[in-house]
Scaffold this motif. Structure first.
Motif, PDB file in Angstrom:
ATOM      1  N   LYS A   1       3.195  -4.911   3.343  1.00 43.90           N
ATOM      2  CA  LYS A   1       2.703  -4.116   2.186  1.00 43.90           C
ATOM      3  C   LYS A   1       2.806  -2.532   3.098  1.00 43.90           C
ATOM      4  CE  LYS A   1      -2.060  -3.919   0.776  1.00 43.90           C
ATOM      5  NZ  LYS A   1      -3.425  -4.536   0.561  1.00 43.90           N
ATOM      6  N   VAL A  33      -9.226   0.609   6.283  1.00 44.24           N
ATOM      7  CA  VAL A  33      -8.987  -0.958   6.725  1.00 44.24           C
ATOM      8  C   VAL A  33     -10.257  -1.218   6.711  1.00 44.24           C
ATOM      9  CG1 VAL A  33      -9.455  -2.062   8.242  1.00 44.24           C
ATOM     10  CG2 VAL A  33      -7.518  -0.507   8.441  1.00 44.24           C
ATOM     11  N   THR A  48      -7.735  -0.505  -0.578  1.00 40.58           N
ATOM     12  CA  THR A  48      -7.299  -0.810   1.026  1.00 40.58           C
ATOM     13  C   THR A  48      -6.006  -1.722   1.156  1.00 40.58           C
ATOM     14  OG1 THR A  48      -8.463  -1.522   3.230  1.00 40.58           O
ATOM     15  CG2 THR A  48      -8.298  -2.619   1.263  1.00 40.58           C
ATOM     16  N   LEU A  85      -5.609  -2.735   4.554  1.00 35.05           N
ATOM     17  CA  LEU A  85      -6.167  -4.305   4.509  1.00 35.05           C
ATOM     18  C   LEU A  85      -7.693  -4.441   4.061  1.00 35.05           C
ATOM     19  CD1 LEU A  85      -6.022  -6.338   7.032  1.00 35.05           C
ATOM     20  CD2 LEU A  85      -6.520  -5.017   8.691  1.00 35.05           C
ATOM     21  N   SER A  86      -8.050  -5.435   3.556  1.00 36.47           N
ATOM     22  CA  SER A  86      -9.161  -5.861   3.955  1.00 36.47           C
ATOM     23  C   SER A  86      -9.567  -7.060   4.571  1.00 36.47           C
ATOM     24  CB  SER A  86      -9.363  -6.582   1.927  1.00 36.47           C
ATOM     25  OG  SER A  86     -10.457  -6.989   2.006  1.00 36.47           O
ATOM     26  N   THR A  87     -11.047  -6.714   5.189  1.00 39.60           N
ATOM     27  CA  THR A  87     -11.324  -7.066   6.348  1.00 39.60           C
ATOM     28  C   THR A  87     -12.199  -6.901   5.993  1.00 39.60           C
ATOM     29  OG1 THR A  87     -11.472  -7.960   8.663  1.00 39.60           O
ATOM     30  CG2 THR A  87     -10.809  -6.187   8.133  1.00 39.60           C
TER      31      THR A  87
END
Length: 107
Positions: A2, A15, A21, A23-25
């Motif tokens: 990605k 993040v 985003t 990175l979704s976390t």
């Protein structure tokens, strides 16, 4: 793979459990924040998250001290700070865990 671009993120945050985003976390939130000399953020604290700030460049005032490139400031839950960019500055900010809505303004 990605691919994302920092300028497409909101306020430098790339993040975390928000959009957009890279990175979704929910485990952490990470940002690269750029400031102009004189930029100021009101005194606040987090009740859940620990916030780690790395000063990449410039000079800032926060948590009762003055810091420059290479300094790392760790604020535990409940520790309040305001923030002032004394010069143009760039910081990396990490909050763990990611805790949306965990920013409380204080006097």
């Amino acid at each position: 793979m990605k691919h994302s671009r920092l300028e497409d993120m909101t306020g430098g945050w790339f993040v975390g459990g928000f959009t957009p985003t890279a990175l979704s976390t929910e485990s952490a939130e990470v940002a690269v924040k750029s400031y102009k000399a004189g930029d100021y953020e009101a005194k606040h604290l987090h009740k859940v998250a620990t916030e780690v700030t790395l000063i990449l460049s410039g000079r800032v005032r926060m948590a009762g001290g003055e810091f420059g490139a290479g300094d790392i400031i760790v604020l535990e839950p409940g520790e309040a700070t305001d923030f002032e960019a004394l010069t143009d500055a760039t910081n990396v900010v990490v909050k763990t865990p990611g805790a949306l809505g965990d920013k409380y303004l204080v006097d």
